[in-house]
Design a protein around this motif. Structure first.
Motif, short mmCIF file in Angstrom:
data_model
loop_
_atom_site.label_atom_id
_atom_site.label_comp_id
_atom_site.label_asym_id
_atom_site.label_seq_id
_atom_site.Cartn_x
_atom_site.Cartn_y
_atom_site.Cartn_z
N UNK A 1 33.93 13.43 93.20
CA UNK A 1 33.44 12.32 92.38
C UNK A 1 33.55 12.67 90.90
N UNK B 1 19.64 7.30 85.30
CA UNK B 1 21.04 7.65 85.02
C UNK B 1 21.86 6.37 85.08
N UNK B 2 23.17 6.52 84.94
CA UNK B 2 24.06 5.36 85.01
C UNK B 2 24.18 4.81 86.42
N UNK B 3 23.84 5.60 87.43
CA UNK B 3 24.06 5.18 88.82
C UNK B 3 22.92 4.27 89.29
N UNK B 4 23.29 3.08 89.76
CA UNK B 4 22.27 2.10 90.14
C UNK B 4 22.22 1.85 91.64
N UNK C 1 30.40 5.68 89.18
CA UNK C 1 29.45 5.09 90.12
C UNK C 1 29.99 5.27 91.54
N UNK D 1 24.12 13.67 83.28
CA UNK D 1 22.90 12.98 82.87
C UNK D 1 22.35 13.69 81.63
N UNK E 1 29.00 6.08 79.01
CA UNK E 1 28.26 5.54 80.16
C UNK E 1 26.81 6.00 80.07
N UNK E 2 25.90 5.04 80.08
CA UNK E 2 24.47 5.35 80.03
C UNK E 2 23.77 4.47 81.05
N UNK E 3 22.45 4.55 81.07
CA UNK E 3 21.68 3.72 82.00
C UNK E 3 21.68 2.26 81.61
N UNK F 1 22.88 -1.36 80.96
CA UNK F 1 24.00 -2.16 81.47
C UNK F 1 24.15 -3.51 80.77
#
Lengths: 342, 342, 342, 342
Positions: free
Chosen positions: D209, A242-245, D214, D242, C241-243, C245
């Protein structure tokens, strides 16, 4: 299968569509809306090709599947929960198992030390990679056959069955010779040649979800294994991309109840690969258990600072012991029991 | 490589860290901040293992790579753009190519008809799958060797070189016997055994980006092919998986300039798999070209309504002809030229 | 609306469902499948509440919308493409516009300098933020009213209409007093109070897509503006927003053809926020144009190194001039024309 | 802050960069690598503008933040866990709370019935929306002030404090007059004007959220509330967007331990909006608790089939009672206690 027509299609196109539905062995039920017309095509569950066929015809806006595409993994075909039995415990239908060990087998000392303490702290299975799929060709690729032999030695000493990854169809026979369970990794989760080969091996298979696989696709990958006649299959949620790292992957803990609603297969959680860093491994493991998982597979290393892969996410022994204690406290609160490894 | 320490680590832990940096052959440069200390570890580009090793040490908060992990794909190692030559055209460094044909080879009539018209409308390469990786085991899996033979027949008649997918390492020799270019599909983009086998085949390789692969990972997958000694490689953006479902995948058109900034390899676009439906294929193809792509690979079928896979995204002949015309108008505006197939 | 029942529901539950469908003013058409039953509920397009109502009833598995939920944005209601007219040009139906200027208005010198050169290089509108929505409360928040006055001064000198962001319903009147076009930013794209207030202002609105908004949701947000009686609306794709970066956001270039298939409104591209770094701005702008966009909004700053926000993605003057030249070359190849600002 | 230079920059550019670093009040520490040079810029934590400023300078490749951008939410500034006190219980530092009630306040009967049974089954707070942010302008928008009055009446009868959403800065005073806790919803999580207004209200705030925020951005949004002098803030994970659509959103259960490592604020879970369907609400609630959450906010409705919003995800009373029982069993296994509502 439901077919939705485009607004304003001609009578001729519509008739041709109805004729084609019948020619394919389906009975059309027509419901006319204001702008679209719905055609329920009643008959056998459609193959993916047939749906694509209809989607490509003139005048067709959408083709919607009503029944699920997976069969052997479904409750309809197999109404009892599948339980896998091992000398050290069972998984499925309320039975909970822990598989633990290092990311990769690195040496005789390392794997034996790990095997001894994971058993001592209550795990029922030993994990360890002999063939490592690595993102970079310049990274450690595993010990190969030597790693398999070391896993067998660890099993002989501890009695723990062994799960290890197989990365290519031509390695299935070799790995199956040594391992108790064949693991298929996330990056190979749609390597259909490998799924079939593992399905044909006669060994239990532990299939990890691909990092961008939908749960429907995950069940279809399961179908590749099951349709080779192999009913011993565990599905493992290990985090999606996902976008969250903040974590390496996002553990999709919802996968546990969603999959359980659709399949009889045991569902496990891999908190280590989702977390990517050891401090989040235990909370994620507990979350997975609370959501209903039948097992976990966890990475632990006698000396994480020396690990040749995924060092940061492997628990040292004390942290693994703490995890096991937390698991033991949690399980009864969700009506699960941990087998006691003999 | 930059190592960031945790706030408040002890002097002892810090000294041990410095000692380990030196022991690994790096020179530490220390910069103390208010809460964290930065250690620049100067030396050779670190292997992934080494970074993981440092990340797992006590007192370490982050390990940040400064140099890129890929080598052979980089401009540093290969400062000239790679150009691939075929009898019908070239790709790279301003030369543009179109590969077109059906998703799968289904019959002699189908593939010959497609080959003839894609050539007539100006394509330089014929595509068509003989081995199909399908999400469902119950879907059409391709004609296999017979499909390869039909492709060879189409090449013999039209002079178009042929690109077709290989799905397993043990099929590489067979496919390489017939095909001019080996395609590795999105679902196998991190099937490392397959990447190596294709790299070792001596044939040009067309590698599609995995649906959730970062561009860094894509370049590392390229490295698997290149490090087998095979410099003839094309990278194909074909859409990534995101939350948006209006198209089958989300074409990451930025991948074109981002990859071009980092690699000398030709970059292509596959608009068909990204779109998933034929009405968006042409706009996506044009977008990719405007962003700088060196080629496109497009699906077209003499009779899409009869296609056995991906029917909805395959263009019929007239639409393909329109696409080619739009491509021909666009290319000069972005300083590219389409080879004229003899 | 299509209602799919759960497998094996009782006759009683089914009858109750049919009765409720009728009670709500719909005519049920029943199609029985092997496991599920489909009920086409024919009548007016359902409100979201009504769909939720049916989804919550016993025995219901899925409720599927057939008609699209948006009305005023649709081609059905408005079959001609919407064109917005400004003294300097038009957008929509083949007319292309460029809005350009700095991310934020920072000083009289800065905005006047920018206005002069963006006009000189052919842009038709000046952009610049007076109220800045910033992720951090500790970041520059804009000059507020003073910024609006400076924009008005730049318009007076150059004749360029001005687009600037409004961040709160209570600022709409103030911003509308100065601006020619009200911009609603990505983070406010579902700030429904703001959408309504902007819709009621009588000014043209430029609405950016939220970073995780589906295109259906984007069209519903448009509906909030349109349903206040304001037909002058431009939709802007600015990256999702995607994975991945490698760019700040992933430009979803497919949004252009997908939206154009569903709405009569002009569609623009914001390549600056998607790229996040200036070297990718031009390729993304060209990609958007090739995909069919009716305009672009681009960030440029007389001295990017001094910019107080988004410095890295703002083009210096020469790069902006190059972009305009590339745009001018591309437009005729896709049958579009750039208005010549008087 | 770490500044990485581009390969091969000139000595002159490099000197200018060092001079600018010093001019901004930082001390540069230079570490030269093979291709890049690292400059540790030592000094105060940089503002976002300053980082952007450096990223835009010639010769700069990357600017990397070492310290975290949030302040007031961090453990460094506030080393004790924040605990919020209500007449019916506490949240934070081992104290667990349940807020429950319908999605929207629909009638006097509905909200009073819900308030009575959520209290009877052990919840400590009543939820219910009076102002509803809806994706469609054609959906039920809430009862407004009348809804607030009904919530106050339910509080008067049951003693439960009330949490309700505020959707616009100009509504903050009105909502604060009635509510005990102001909720800011996911779609407004970066509505900075609203965050400030809520922060200035003096009331506790429950911040959800954003669906594509993020965790760093979430903490920065918290900073907007805290920096208005309001320390009473709860952060709620409610699912992110997602590619997986089996649930309405993907509950990012990792957010709980990740946020807890960075902030002293209580962290709650909203399982209802993540699940989107009632059968998954309880497993997700339990997962969140096992991961360490300090509270949950759950939707329940006396008659879900009649609900005007989010009908499918609201639990009927019996299912809510089962959830509370499962929560009560789980909490002691993770060292948490549920307050007993008086």
């Amino acid at each position: 299968m439901l077919i939705v027509t485009k607004p304003g299609i001609s009578q001729e196109t519509f008739e041709a569509l109805l004729a084609e539905i019948k020619r394919q062995g389906y009975t059309p039920h027509v419901s006319e809306g204001e702008s679209h017309t719905l055609i329920g095509a009643i008959g056998a569950p459609p193959t993916p090709e047939l749906m694509e066929h209809f989607r490509a015809l003139p005048g067709v806006d959408q083709v919607i599947r009503i029944s699920k595409p997976h069969k052997l993994a479904s409750w309809e075909v197999h109404p009892e929960p599948t339980v896998l039995d091992f000398p050290t415990g069972r998984t499925g239908n309320g039975h909970f198992m822990v598989a633990a060990g290092p990311c990769g087998v690195e040496s005789r000392e390392q794997i034996l030390a790990a095997a001894r303490y994971v058993k001592r702290h209550g795990a029922q299975m030993l994990r360890g990679g002999a063939f490592k799929p690595r993102t970079s060709p310049y990274a450690f690729q595993g010990l190969g056959r030597e790693g398999l032999e070391l896993l067998a030695e660890a099993r002989a000493e501890t009695g723990l069955p062994v799960v290890t990854e197989v990365t290519s169809p031509d390695l299935v026979d070799l790995v199956a010779e040594y391992a108790d369970v064949l693991q298929i990794g996330a990056r190979n989760a749609q390597n259909f040649a490998l799924l079939k080969a593992a399905g044909g091996s006669g060994k239990p298979v532990l299939l990890k979800r691909g990092m961008s696989m939908t749960l429907d696709e995950f069940l279809m990958a399961a179908e590749y294994v099951l349709s080779e006649g192999n009913p011993q299959l565990v599905l493992v949620e290990r985090g999606i991309r996902t976008f969250e790292k903040a974590t390496r992957f996002t553990l999709d803990v919802s996968a546990v109840p969603v999959l359980k609603a659709q399949t009889h297969l045991p569902i496990w959680i891999d908190p280590s690969h989702a977390a990517g860093t050891r401090e989040y491994v235990t909370p994620l493991a507990l979350a997975g258990i609370a959501a209903g998982a039948d097992g976990i597979i966890v990475e632990t290393h006698p000396n994480p600072g020396e690990a040749k892969s995924d060092a940061a996410q492997q628990l040292p022994e004390e942290a693994f012991a703490d995890l096991m204690q937390a698991v033991r406290r949690l399980l009864p609160a969700v009506d699960k029991a941990l087998a006691v490894s003999a």
